[in-house]
Design a protein around this motif. Structure first.
Motif, PDB file in Angstrom:
ATOM      1  N   ASN A 193       3.290  42.045 -24.490  1.00 51.60           N
ATOM      2  CA  ASN A 193       2.578  41.665 -23.261  1.00 51.60           C
ATOM      3  C   ASN A 193       2.438  42.893 -22.348  1.00 51.60           C
ATOM      4  N   GLY A 194       1.228  43.050 -21.783  1.00 57.06           N
ATOM      5  CA  GLY A 194       1.051  44.094 -20.767  1.00 57.06           C
ATOM      6  C   GLY A 194      -0.197  44.938 -20.944  1.00 57.06           C
ATOM      7  N   ASN A 195      -1.071  44.923 -19.903  1.00 55.15           N
ATOM      8  CA  ASN A 195      -2.264  45.785 -19.849  1.00 55.15           C
ATOM      9  C   ASN A 195      -3.200  45.617 -21.040  1.00 55.15           C
ATOM     10  N   LEU A 196      -3.370  44.407 -21.509  1.00 58.01           N
ATOM     11  CA  LEU A 196      -4.380  44.184 -22.556  1.00 58.01           C
ATOM     12  C   LEU A 196      -5.670  43.783 -21.841  1.00 58.01           C
ATOM     13  N   PHE A 197      -6.520  44.758 -21.606  1.00 56.13           N
ATOM     14  CA  PHE A 197      -7.734  44.499 -20.820  1.00 56.13           C
ATOM     15  C   PHE A 197      -9.011  44.512 -21.646  1.00 56.13           C
ATOM     16  N   THR A 198      -8.947  45.099 -22.822  1.00 54.38           N
ATOM     17  CA  THR A 198     -10.140  45.133 -23.683  1.00 54.38           C
ATOM     18  C   THR A 198      -9.716  44.789 -25.113  1.00 54.38           C
ATOM     19  N   MET A 236       0.247  38.661 -25.943  1.00 56.37           N
ATOM     20  CA  MET A 236       0.133  37.717 -24.832  1.00 56.37           C
ATOM     21  C   MET A 236      -0.668  38.380 -23.711  1.00 56.37           C
ATOM     22  N   PRO A 237      -1.985  38.221 -23.712  1.00 55.93           N
ATOM     23  CA  PRO A 237      -2.756  38.790 -22.607  1.00 55.93           C
ATOM     24  C   PRO A 237      -2.613  37.953 -21.342  1.00 55.93           C
ATOM     25  N   GLY A 238      -2.649  38.625 -20.187  1.00 56.11           N
ATOM     26  CA  GLY A 238      -2.537  37.932 -18.897  1.00 56.11           C
ATOM     27  C   GLY A 238      -3.761  38.206 -18.049  1.00 56.11           C
ATOM     28  N   ARG A 239      -3.630  39.188 -17.131  1.00 53.55           N
ATOM     29  CA  ARG A 239      -4.703  39.446 -16.173  1.00 53.55           C
ATOM     30  C   ARG A 239      -6.029  39.778 -16.853  1.00 53.55           C
ATOM     31  N   GLY A 240      -5.970  40.476 -17.991  1.00 48.63           N
ATOM     32  CA  GLY A 240      -7.201  40.843 -18.693  1.00 48.63           C
ATOM     33  C   GLY A 240      -7.976  39.622 -19.162  1.00 48.63           C
ATOM     34  N   LEU A 241      -7.238  38.597 -19.584  1.00 46.26           N
ATOM     35  CA  LEU A 241      -7.891  37.383 -20.081  1.00 46.26           C
ATOM     36  C   LEU A 241      -8.396  36.516 -18.927  1.00 46.26           C
ATOM     37  N   TYR A 292      -9.995  37.507  -9.931  1.00 41.92           N
ATOM     38  CA  TYR A 292      -9.908  38.094 -11.272  1.00 41.92           C
ATOM     39  C   TYR A 292     -11.271  38.097 -11.953  1.00 41.92           C
ATOM     40  N   MET A 293     -11.965  36.951 -11.889  1.00 42.57           N
ATOM     41  CA  MET A 293     -13.172  36.805 -12.715  1.00 42.57           C
ATOM     42  C   MET A 293     -14.313  37.732 -12.288  1.00 42.57           C
ATOM     43  N   VAL A 294     -14.374  38.103 -11.012  1.00 38.96           N
ATOM     44  CA  VAL A 294     -15.458  39.027 -10.600  1.00 38.96           C
ATOM     45  C   VAL A 294     -15.332  40.363 -11.330  1.00 38.96           C
TER      46      VAL A 294
END
Ligand SMILES: Cc1cc2nc3c(=O)[nH]c(=O)nc-3n(C[C@H](O)[C@H](O)[C@H](O)COP(=O)(O)O)c2cc1C
Length: 350
Positions: A193-198, A236-241, A292-294
């Protein structure tokens, strides 16, 4: 390889989880935001509603508990068992000062002896599977080795590791090299988990972790105990998802359209309108999600300001209509500012 939705307090409610599951490539598990066992009752009304099986039909949900009190943990786990749950997750990663100052969340990692005693009690007394979500430690990533020694003593069903220490909060790069070292040394199934943005971020960590597991297999490290796929169990993606709900579908090679995103939004909006009373809390809740979504759209800053300013339901609906009419689903170029976290100011009503 499995993918789980990270818990984000205030965001990944049952309303959000259901909508996500209906409109995108389903995830393998959905972790609830943390439940804090209360002194008189194992689940508060809001928490009970969030884990109520009626509100989570067909979803693989894992309730998460945040505590350092073994009796409270066991009582809450028992209440969750009565609702039909078979696994609970223990939060050992929350960096918030109000949590850590009480020795909970990442604060528990400061004291491996107390953690050991706590784990002994909960693994002794709990019939459910217990997974852990941790950081590397409190201040120094090397603390993880002592923590690993403790964790490896218990039949942990999965170890979700956010490879930062508490003092880093969400700042800087994650210590992926240490995650890979933990993978080499721990006997447990690990989730990153952590910083999965792409999609590329996911591809990279999976490639690195699978290479480590392949090397371990060659040395017969697993010795028939566990397969390579089970040792590095997934991400486990968080903020990126949350920012780009199409992220996992995209990683899996699925095309996501803007109308899919709109339907997803509409289900969440309708869901909150059903359970919250009055427009204000609904708009507030949706604005929190849009923070987040913007980020998934090119005009993100402009939209952010407009969401911030609006209060009326008609203005909200007009802006959302405009976004879904003018925008495309974009997955490229989302680079969050360092430590990117939307502060949650509200007292969550759900
Ligand atoms: C607003 C917010 C709320 C969070 N709430 C929880 C929570 O309830 N339980 C938990 O284990 N982690 C929580 N987290 C941490 C996330 O689950 C995740 O570990 C963190 O965001 C790092 O992953 P990411 O970089 O993919 O977002 C929260 C994070 C944020 C930003």
């Amino acid at each position: 390889m499995r993918a789980y939705l990270a818990p984000l307090e205030g965001i990944t409610t049952h309303v959000y989880r259901n909508a996500y599951h209906h409109h995108f490539r389903p995830l393998d598990k959905y972790f609830t935001p943390f439940i804090v066992p209360a002194s008189k009752r194992p689940l508060r009304t809001r928490e009970r509603r969030d884990v109520d099986p009626e509100n989570n039909k067909g979803l693989p949900v894992i309730p998460q508990i945040l505590t350092n009190d073994a009796a409270g943990f066991l009582e809450t786990a028992e209440a969750l068992e009565a609702l039909g749950y078979t696994e609970v997750n223990l939060n050992l990663g929350c960096p918030s000062g109000t949590v850590t100052s009480r020795g909970k969340g990442a604060g528990f990692l400061k004291d491996p002896y107390a953690l050991d005693a706590f784990l002994e009690q909960i693994f002794d007394g709990c019939r459910l599977k217990i997974s852990l979500k941790t950081r590397l430690g409190w201040a120094d990533p090397e603390e993880v080795w002592e923590i690993l020694n403790v964790i490896d003593r218990y039949p942990v069903s999965e170890w979700i590791l956010h490879p930062r220490v508490r003092q880093e909060f969400y700042r800087g790069e994650t210590h992926r090299d240490i995650f890979l070292e933990v993978l080499k040394k721990s006997r447990h199934s690990l989730i990153y988990n952590g910083n999965l943005f792409t999609a590329e971020d996911i591809r990279q960590i999976c490639g690195e972790a699978e290479a480590v597991c392949a090397g371990m297999q060659e040395q017969d490290h697993f010795a028939g105990v566990m397969s390579c796929q089970d040792h590095f169990a997934g991400v486990m993606p968080g903020r990126g998802l949350i920012a780009q709900p199409a992220l996992w579908s995209h990683y899996c090679g699925e095309n996501v359209t803007i109308s899919q995103l709109k339907d997803f939004h509409d289900e969440i909006y309708d869901g909150y309108r059903e359970i919250l009373s009055g427009d204000d809390p609904v708009i507030h809740k949706m604005k929190e999600l849009w923070c987040y979504m913007v980020q998934g759209f090119t005009e993100s800053e402009r939209y952010e300001k407009r969401f911030h300013k609006l209060h009326r339901r008609s203005d909200y609906e007009a802006l959302v209509r405009e976004i879904f009419t003018n925008e495309e689903v974009s997955l490229a170029g989302f680079v969050p500012p360092d430590g990117w976290q939307i502060p949650s100011k509200e007292k969550h009503s759900i």
